[in-house]
Design a protein around this motif. Sequence first.
Motif, PDB file in Angstrom:
ATOM      1  N   HIS A 134      40.565  21.216  39.412  1.00 56.16           N
ATOM      2  CA  HIS A 134      40.638  22.053  38.212  1.00 56.16           C
ATOM      3  C   HIS A 134      40.753  21.245  36.922  1.00 56.16           C
ATOM      4  O   HIS A 134      40.984  21.814  35.854  1.00 56.16           O
ATOM      5  CB  HIS A 134      41.791  23.060  38.312  1.00 56.16           C
ATOM      6  N   LYS A 149      36.278  20.891  38.260  1.00 58.74           N
ATOM      7  CA  LYS A 149      35.865  22.256  37.941  1.00 58.74           C
ATOM      8  C   LYS A 149      35.033  22.806  39.094  1.00 58.74           C
ATOM      9  O   LYS A 149      34.090  22.168  39.552  1.00 58.74           O
ATOM     10  CB  LYS A 149      35.062  22.245  36.639  1.00 58.74           C
ATOM     11  N   GLY A 195      43.336  26.225  32.981  1.00 62.67           N
ATOM     12  CA  GLY A 195      44.229  27.361  32.823  1.00 62.67           C
ATOM     13  C   GLY A 195      45.552  27.035  32.162  1.00 62.67           C
ATOM     14  O   GLY A 195      46.542  27.739  32.353  1.00 62.67           O
ATOM     15  N   ASP A 342      41.827  40.451  36.232  1.00 61.32           N
ATOM     16  CA  ASP A 342      40.677  39.778  35.618  1.00 61.32           C
ATOM     17  C   ASP A 342      40.162  40.558  34.406  1.00 61.32           C
ATOM     18  O   ASP A 342      39.036  41.061  34.380  1.00 61.32           O
ATOM     19  CB  ASP A 342      39.562  39.600  36.653  1.00 61.32           C
ATOM     20  N   SER A 363      39.351  32.881  27.199  1.00 60.19           N
ATOM     21  CA  SER A 363      39.754  33.155  28.574  1.00 60.19           C
ATOM     22  C   SER A 363      39.072  32.159  29.511  1.00 60.19           C
ATOM     23  O   SER A 363      38.016  32.441  30.084  1.00 60.19           O
ATOM     24  CB  SER A 363      39.365  34.594  28.958  1.00 60.19           C
ATOM     25  N   ARG A 365      39.888  31.294  32.386  1.00 60.06           N
ATOM     26  CA  ARG A 365      39.879  31.925  33.703  1.00 60.06           C
ATOM     27  C   ARG A 365      40.036  33.426  33.480  1.00 60.06           C
ATOM     28  O   ARG A 365      40.744  33.842  32.553  1.00 60.06           O
ATOM     29  CB  ARG A 365      41.006  31.380  34.574  1.00 60.06           C
TER      30      ARG A 365
END
Length: 397
Positions: A134, A149, A195, A342, A363, A365
């Motif tokens: 990530h 990623k 994130g 979401d 955003s 995520r």
Amino acid sequence: MNKPIQAIDTHSVMFITPRPDVIMVEGKGSWLVDNNGKRYLDFLQGWAVNCLGHGNPGMIEALNAQAKKLINPSPAFYNEPMIGLSNLLTTNSCFNKVFFANSGAEANEGAIKLARKWGQLNKSGAFEIITFDHSFHGRTLATMSASGKPNWDTMFAPQVAGFPKADLNDLESVKKLVTDKTVAVMIEPVQGEGGVIPATQEFMRELRKLTKENNILLICDEVQAGCGRTGTLFAYQHYGIKPDIMTLGKGIGGGVPLAALLATDAVACFVPGDQGGTYNGNPLMTAVGISVIEQLLAPGFLDSVKAKGELLKLELLELSAEFGLEGERGEGLLRALMLGNDIGGKLVELARERSPEGLLINSPRPNLLRFMPALNVSDDEILQMCGMLRELLKEVA
């Protein structure tokens, strides 16, 4: 009477991402204005780039003054702002040498090359750099390969080899990857694109201990988290450690293309021909960088970033409690609100389209929002942003 909406023709601009049908034409502080005169409260700031907001007077003065003197003598020569900014960065960090670049990805590419060169000279050709799931290190082939990623491993396959992935805040996952081929560990102190996930104090200190015990370099990618963003000039200073290499981008130029690769004397082993770049260290950009760093170092400025970060944290926690969300996380003025569902993309769209004034948020995520306001954002603007977000959450959550 409302102004008529202007049609725009964008056929000649290569499509790389969906963009709304507006053109941003002006900015001041925390506000942007589009071609139809609509104002937007900007909590994106170019993805943490505009650390002093839009139209910062000190930056503009430095840009104008330097443009009248010298823009680019070529990197074959020293120039005054290059030397001045190098001295400013090394005086206020644990590093001794600086190489300037034009983007964070380019600085990270340089860090990878420097670590591998050091491995050739000091570790029998060791070349592997442990990175993290990530993580995000840039969009060149090597920095995409270094990044963790999802799905990037096949996008422009084959990847550049030599970047095994560990789990952030899990020292055992790092230990399992260490071999005689390992030359470095590369880490974002706060994973922004991942994130807004901070490394813990204990993990960073244990990681530094592990790398020293194994004669492995520690590279801090501070492209997003550096230059005051977390409340200290550099994010590594939160942890009481000293990395061997650090990369800066985004905030160091406050909006102009500037980045930097910093290293200790023991690691700075490039020789002529190893590294370069046509625009690297040009006086126009480094003059702006001096203005930015000097403003960040002004008495009380970084303390105000910490205070504003705490205010934003408390306001986000209040929203989380009010709407039954999953809390917030981050450091300083790099923060995220965990939504639990979401709905991030929907909130971003509604925020931008909000009338009469829009709100720009992000955003990374789908289940969270990221906030990267100017470091000199006002308390009132933080409260205004959270008020706008409250309206949107009532509609969506």
